[in-house]
Write an enzyme that holds these catalytic residues in place. Structure first.
Site, short mmCIF file in Angstrom:
data_model
loop_
_atom_site.label_atom_id
_atom_site.label_comp_id
_atom_site.label_asym_id
_atom_site.label_seq_id
_atom_site.Cartn_x
_atom_site.Cartn_y
_atom_site.Cartn_z
N ARG A 104 0.82 -1.21 0.00
CA ARG A 104 0.00 0.00 0.00
C ARG A 104 0.86 1.27 0.00
O ARG A 104 0.38 2.34 -0.38
CB ARG A 104 -0.98 -0.02 1.18
CG ARG A 104 -2.25 0.71 0.85
CD ARG A 104 -3.32 0.79 1.93
NE ARG A 104 -3.51 -0.35 2.75
CZ ARG A 104 -3.12 -0.43 4.04
NH1 ARG A 104 -2.49 0.58 4.60
NH2 ARG A 104 -3.36 -1.51 4.74
N LYS A 125 -4.52 12.84 -17.82
CA LYS A 125 -4.50 13.69 -19.01
C LYS A 125 -3.13 13.66 -19.68
O LYS A 125 -2.83 12.76 -20.42
CB LYS A 125 -4.92 15.11 -18.63
CG LYS A 125 -6.19 15.16 -17.74
CD LYS A 125 -7.44 14.76 -18.49
CE LYS A 125 -8.65 14.48 -17.62
NZ LYS A 125 -9.03 15.50 -16.66
#
Ligand SMILES: *Cc1c(COP(=O)(O)O)cnc(C)c1O
Length: 405
Positions: free
Chosen positions: A65, A216
């Site tokens: 994690r 993006k």
């Protein structure tokens, strides 16, 4: 190696490729890219090693994690691209990054200022989710310094910024807004997805925290979702603790794709910016278009601020159809385009078009902004890596097909 920091394009190639992540201990040589380290469990050498504990920092094996070398390499690369940052945290989307940054910084009773032209999910997080925690979000007009300043009170602890604004593309005076926030002892957070640190080194311009949707430009190929938060110490530590509390983690496969995208990002942004400038210029000369909302185009206040503060742009901008157009004509235009997909997101290698109507979202400034000849019907374009001549020819045919002229 010289002491002088390399230029951004060089850093985009070099950053994060540390020898310990690209080679095998005891062997000479190595590989170019950090491999994909798939791991949930990280192992300790023996009990003494386990009992000694591990620093909670990138570069130390602990548990999946907290990421492994592939994610650490991406964090390191993004930190090196953002002058002034001491660290970067990764998130499974840009929205997750924004939500976590705000939760890390704000406490019950605090006030957050949100620009009227913010990305809509940001506005919804601020005005919706944070309200449950008794955090008050106040929208402000980012182009009106008085409106901004009068929203401050002793409880104002953070300011969100975006430049250009989502959809309507206004450039605001980020250094000034950040300086005012600083004077008022509020932290400034910028969603810097449009420019990336290549086009707007946000921390160097006075912001405290830079958020990006890596979905993006960094991904750049429309095949991953990811977000990042970069900041200096001690702020990045607060973000990290919040991210860990909330169990935020990205897969090493996606981190490797983001690293791959990052290497070519400067080139892609340069090309998309140049094409966008040409397409925007073409649209500004068409009678069917009442306004082109693009800071790359000379002749506007947005352009002056962009030239003053930015070192680059990208392929994303909007335009407004002239009076006489209706929603059906806009649909005919978008449907007739061969080279523009219809879809959300942006920053991929392929061009996209999407309609938008900001009137119901904006509450501080009327839409369209001072454009009397406009229909209010917006179209946002994400210009990709196709040849600009082909994109212009496609749009020209599409505008003809609206039958307005
Ligand atoms: C897309 C976008 C986001 C959200 O990113 P996701 O990765 O899609 O969650 C945040 N801010 C801006 C300005 C965006 O355009």
């Amino acid at each position: 190696m010289s002491d002088k920091p390399h230029k951004p394009a060089t850093r985009a190639v070099e950053a994060g490729r540390r020898r310990e992540w690209t080679s095998v201990p005891g062997q000479s040589g190595g590989v170019v890219n950090p491999p994909v380290w798939r791991a949930s469990t990280h192992l300790y050498d023996d009990m003494a090693d386990h009992l000694a504990g591990r620093p909670n920092e990138d570069g130390h094996f602990y548990y999946g994690r907290r990421g492994g070398p592939t994610q650490w390499a991406l964090c390191d690369a993004l930190t090196q691209l953002e002058p002034g940052a001491d660290g970067t945290e990764l998130f499974p989307s840009g929205v997750a990054a924004i939500a976590c940054a705000l939760l890390a910084l704000l406490r019950p009773g605090d006030v957050l200022l949100v620009p009227d032209n913010a990305y809509e999910p940001t506005r919804n997080i601020a005005l919706g989710m944070l309200k449950q925690f008794d955090i008050e979000a106040r929208p402000f007009d980012p182009l009106d310094i008085d409106d901004y300043t009068k929203n401050f009170c002793p409880r104002t602890k953070a300011v969100m910024m975006e430049s250009p604004g989502s959809l309507t593309m206004e450039i605001c005076d980020v250094p000034l807004l950040a300086a005012i926030a600083h004077d008022q002892k509020a932290l400034s957070i910028i969603d810097n997805t449009w420019a990336t640190p290549l086009g707007f080194p946000a921390l160097a311009r006075g912001c405290d925290i830079a958020v990006m949707s890596l979905t993006k430009h960094v991904g750049g190929h429309s095949d991953i979702m990811m977000g990042s938060v970069s900041a200096a110490k001690p702020l990045i530590g607060r973000i990290r603790r919040q991210a860990q509390l909330m169990g935020q983690v990205v897969s090493p496969d996606d981190a490797a794709l983001a690293l791959r995208g990052l290497r070519t990002m400067p080139l892609r942004l340069e090309r998309a910016t140049e094409s966008a400038r040409r397409v925007a210029q073409f649209l500004s000369e068409r009678p069917e278009v009442s306004a082109v909302l693009c800071p790359l185009l000379p002749g506007t206040h947005d352009h002056e601020l962009w030239q003053r503060d930015f070192t680059g742009g990208c392929g994303l901008f909007s335009f407004v159809l002239a009076k006489g157009a209706d929603a059906n004509a806009r649909s005919r235009l978008i449907d007739s385009l061969d080279l523009f997909g219809i879809g959300y997101s942006w920053g991929g290698f392929e061009s996209l078009a999407i309609p938008f109507d900001p009137a119901p979202i904006h509450t501080r400034r009327p839409w369209p902004p001072g454009i009397d000849s406009g229909s209010g019907l917006g179209v946002r374009l994400s210009i990709g890596l196709e040849d600009a001549d082909d994109l212009i020819a496609d749009l020209s045919r599409g505008l003809d097909s609206m039958g307005m002229a």
